[in-house]
Design a protein around this motif. Structure first.
Motif, short mmCIF file in Angstrom:
data_model
loop_
_atom_site.label_atom_id
_atom_site.label_comp_id
_atom_site.label_asym_id
_atom_site.label_seq_id
_atom_site.Cartn_x
_atom_site.Cartn_y
_atom_site.Cartn_z
N GLY A 66 18.16 33.71 -4.37
CA GLY A 66 17.76 33.07 -3.13
C GLY A 66 16.73 33.86 -2.35
N PHE A 67 16.82 33.76 -1.02
CA PHE A 67 15.88 34.48 -0.14
C PHE A 67 16.64 35.34 0.84
N ASN A 68 16.17 36.58 0.99
CA ASN A 68 16.69 37.50 1.98
C ASN A 68 15.48 38.15 2.64
N SER A 69 15.40 38.07 3.94
CA SER A 69 14.21 38.55 4.64
C SER A 69 14.05 40.05 4.62
N THR A 70 15.07 40.77 4.15
CA THR A 70 15.03 42.23 4.12
C THR A 70 14.93 42.78 2.71
N ASN A 71 15.65 42.17 1.77
CA ASN A 71 15.75 42.73 0.41
C ASN A 71 15.63 41.64 -0.64
N ASP A 72 15.19 42.06 -1.83
CA ASP A 72 15.16 41.18 -2.99
C ASP A 72 16.44 41.36 -3.79
N ASN B 23 5.80 30.68 -3.97
CA ASN B 23 6.06 32.04 -4.44
C ASN B 23 7.52 32.22 -4.83
N SER B 24 8.00 31.35 -5.68
CA SER B 24 9.42 31.33 -6.01
C SER B 24 9.64 31.21 -7.51
N ALA C 121 5.83 35.95 3.14
CA ALA C 121 4.77 35.68 4.11
C ALA C 121 3.54 36.53 3.82
N SER C 122 3.75 37.79 3.46
CA SER C 122 2.64 38.67 3.12
C SER C 122 1.96 38.22 1.83
N LEU C 123 2.74 37.78 0.85
CA LEU C 123 2.15 37.29 -0.40
C LEU C 123 1.27 36.08 -0.13
N GLY D 147 1.79 29.68 -0.99
CA GLY D 147 2.02 28.54 -0.13
C GLY D 147 1.64 28.87 1.29
N THR D 148 2.17 28.09 2.21
CA THR D 148 1.94 28.33 3.63
C THR D 148 3.27 28.23 4.36
N GLY D 149 3.29 28.70 5.57
CA GLY D 149 4.49 28.59 6.38
C GLY D 149 5.29 29.86 6.48
N GLY D 150 4.99 30.84 5.62
CA GLY D 150 5.67 32.12 5.72
C GLY D 150 7.12 32.07 5.30
N ALA D 151 7.92 33.01 5.84
CA ALA D 151 9.32 33.12 5.45
C ALA D 151 10.08 31.86 5.85
N PRO D 152 10.95 31.36 4.99
CA PRO D 152 11.63 30.10 5.27
C PRO D 152 12.81 30.26 6.22
#
Length: 589
Positions: free
Chosen positions: A436-442, A354-355, A389-391, A334-339
């Motif tokens: 969910g989403f965590n900007s540091t860890n999966d 990417n979910s 975002a990298s993906l 997608g676009t827009g990077g990290a939510p």
């Protein structure tokens, strides 16, 4: 007569990829020269769909039926990119009937031309600015068969000339397995025209008398509220913007599903050329032969306020819980990077690129009273990798592989699921809590420390397929320049451990999903396509280091050109493989 039917992609709604009722083939008799090619049936286009098997079908006389075909047959159904559907005798390769979706005259009860076109042809690769499927695009997603009604559901994609204008059209058909005719008026999913079409001689040819400046017009019932790519002001006068289904840009790549009298279909793109979105549509077909016909019951869009996030899964499918309503899928770039997240931990822009996504019915909504992603269907959980975002930037689709539901177990996490994407990480989930989403860890079960982040390890050279599950073992083939592997989940449900691997270390790019055949829990055989050598291989399921047979051992067993993401079907002692121009069948000779 043979008794085993394969009516849906990867055998079942959990996508296990296993036929546990194969009594004729075993590791002792799948070997040259007593096992090999039985017959080849030419077809009129590339076969990207998995062949489906339906035994004991009564073929009826009709406009699509060949002379001498009426009667009782075991049938293999094959669809092509030339917009044709074949019913082929599964035991001798004779074509019983052939339905084309290109005939403008609507012979018999074939309902092709609902828009009064003067010409209907497959979509050309240049029409969508992508060679990912070439040279033509017709039927790509694997159909599904309803044994109760003897109907096959399929989505052809066509290019139609209407009053001199090029239209791109997608319909959902309900086809009688007996003769290839329509059992109901097909549902018009979308009819898109821009009056700008590409050809071999110029980059764009626009007709000045319609659609000024090449403006896209989507004639469709399918829309959601949002300001994403391709959105327009709602013609109904709500003052809102809407995102409509674009029949030119949307690629019906993944397999259809039929669960609890509902048909589900999903879409991605052709080569990431927009505007496109990830769509899931649902129809109630309980009264398909009656007055109701196709009843649209749900529309879900993965990126209503952005774009992309297609659902393609290398030809995979939605996977369903046993309740028949809750399902999961994986989306692409997608676009827009990290939510940015709301108080409930969901993306504020409700974009799920990417979910891994969990969906349930939403009876509180309808087409005029929608939830943030559509109506009739609702996202209740999701997982998005920390490096989304990298993906996005690197075209490393998380949703390049399809998810697999594992059987319930007695561990701390009784409801497990796995999936993987282009990075080669394999994600093990507790599907009761996706993370969910965590900007540091999966937040997944098998995350380990890697570069300061908790994330699953890379365990395969790109997962561009759906794994298979048999005897507590997961089988997966690399989508790019790597081996096939067998894994088990460790007792603490925190890691996947490799138990065996193939000697071959390169099956080519995009070899398709693994299939396993067995008689209960014994005699397991793992079947893997090989696009590097244009072969199919059979391995002992107890050890992938033991190859039993391949189609290159005897010259006469050659398979021919294998399309990407091709999936074989094993049933009733025979192996069915679609190629670029044929159906090839192997068995005991």
């Amino acid at each position: 007569m043979a008794a085993i039917n394969v009516l849906t992609y990867h055998y079942d709604t959990a996508s296990t990829g296993v036929n546990p009722y194969e009594t004729q083939l075993n590791p002792l008799n799948v070997k040259a020269p007593t096992f090999g090619k039985l017959f080849t049936t030419p077809v009129d286009g590339a076969v990207y769909t998995e062949p489906l098997i339906y035994t004991g079908v009564v073929i009826a006389d009709g406009v699509n039926t060949n002379a001498g075909a009426p009667g009782l047959h075991n049938v293999v159904f094959v669809a092509t990119e030339h917009d044709s559907l074949y019913a082929i005798d599964a035991d001798n390769g004779a074509v019983l009937w052939k339905r084309t979706f290109l005939d403008t005259t609507n012979p018999g009860n074939n309902i092709n031309n609902t828009l009064n076109a003067t010409e209907i042809v497959p979509v050309a690769a240049y029409d969508v600015d992508s060679g990912t499927i070439s040279p033509e695009i017709g039927i790509t997603g694997t159909p599904v068969i309803d044994q109760g009604s003897n109907l096959l559901y399929v989505v052809p994609k066509t290019k139609e000339i209407i009053r001199g204008i090029t239209h791109f059209v997608q319909r959902l058909h309900a086809i009688n397995v007996s003769d290839g005719s329509d059992a109901a008026t097909p549902f018009l999913i979308g009819d898109t025209t821009t009056c700008c079409t590409r050809n071999f001689f110029s980059s764009c040819c626009c007709l000045w008398w319609c659609n000024p400046f090449g403006k896209t017009i989507n004639n469709t019932q399918i829309y959601v509220y949002g300001n994403g790519d391709g959105s327009i002001l709602d013609p109904a006068g709500t003052g809102k913007r809407i995102v409509q289904f674009n029949a030119q840009r949307q690629n019906q790549r993944s397999a259809l599903s039929l669960v609890s009298n509902h048909v589900y279909v999903q879409w991605a793109s052709h080569g990431d050329n927009g505007p496109y979105h990830g769509w899931v549509l649902a129809w109630n077909v309980a009264d398909i032969k009656g007055s109701t016909g196709f009843q649209l019951t749900g529309v879900l869009n993965t990126s209503p306020n952005n774009g992309m996030a297609g659902i393609w899964e290398s030809g995979g499918r939605l996977v369903f819980e046993s309740d028949g309503t809750t399902f999961y899928f994986a989306s692409g770039n997608g676009t827009g990077g990290a939510p940015t997240l709301d108080l409930d931990g969901f993306p504020t822009n409700v974009n799920f690129q990417n979910s891994l996504v969990k969906v349930v019915p939403d009876p509180t909504t309808n087409v005029l009273n929608q939830n943030p992603n559509g109506w009739g269907l609702k996202i209740i959980q999701y997982f998005m990798p920390y490096n989304v975002a990298s993906l996005d930037l690197s075209d490393l689709d998380f949703g390049a592989g399809g998810p697999l539901l594992l059987p319930d177990n007695i561990g701390a996490h009784p409801h497990l699921m796995i999936t993987g994407g282009k990075e080669g990480k394999i994600y093990l989930f507790d599907r009761d809590t996706l993370g969910g989403f965590n900007s540091t860890n999966d937040n997944v079960l098998n995350a380990v420390n890697s570069g300061g982040h908790m994330t699953p390890p890379v365990q395969i050279g790109a997962a561009l397929s759906t794994a298979a599950y048999f005897n507590n073992t997961i089988y997966w083939v690399s989508g790019q320049s790597d081996r096939a592997y067998a894994y088990v989940i460790n007792p603490t449900q925190t890691a996947l451990v490799v138990t065996s691997q193939t000697v071959i270390n390169d099956f080519g790019d995009f070899p398709g999903s693994v299939i396993v055949s067995a008689n209960g829990i014994i005699g397991g055989i793992v079947w893997i396509m090989d696009r590097r050598a244009n072969q199919i291989h059979a391995y002992d399921a107890t050890n992938l280091g033991t190859e039993l047979w391949n189609s290159g051992q005897i010259i006469g067993d050659n398979l021919g050109s294998v399309v990407k993401f091709a999936v074989p079907t094993v049933a009733n002692g025979q192996v069915y493989v679609g190629t670029r121009n044929s159906l090839v069948v192997y068995g005991k000779t």
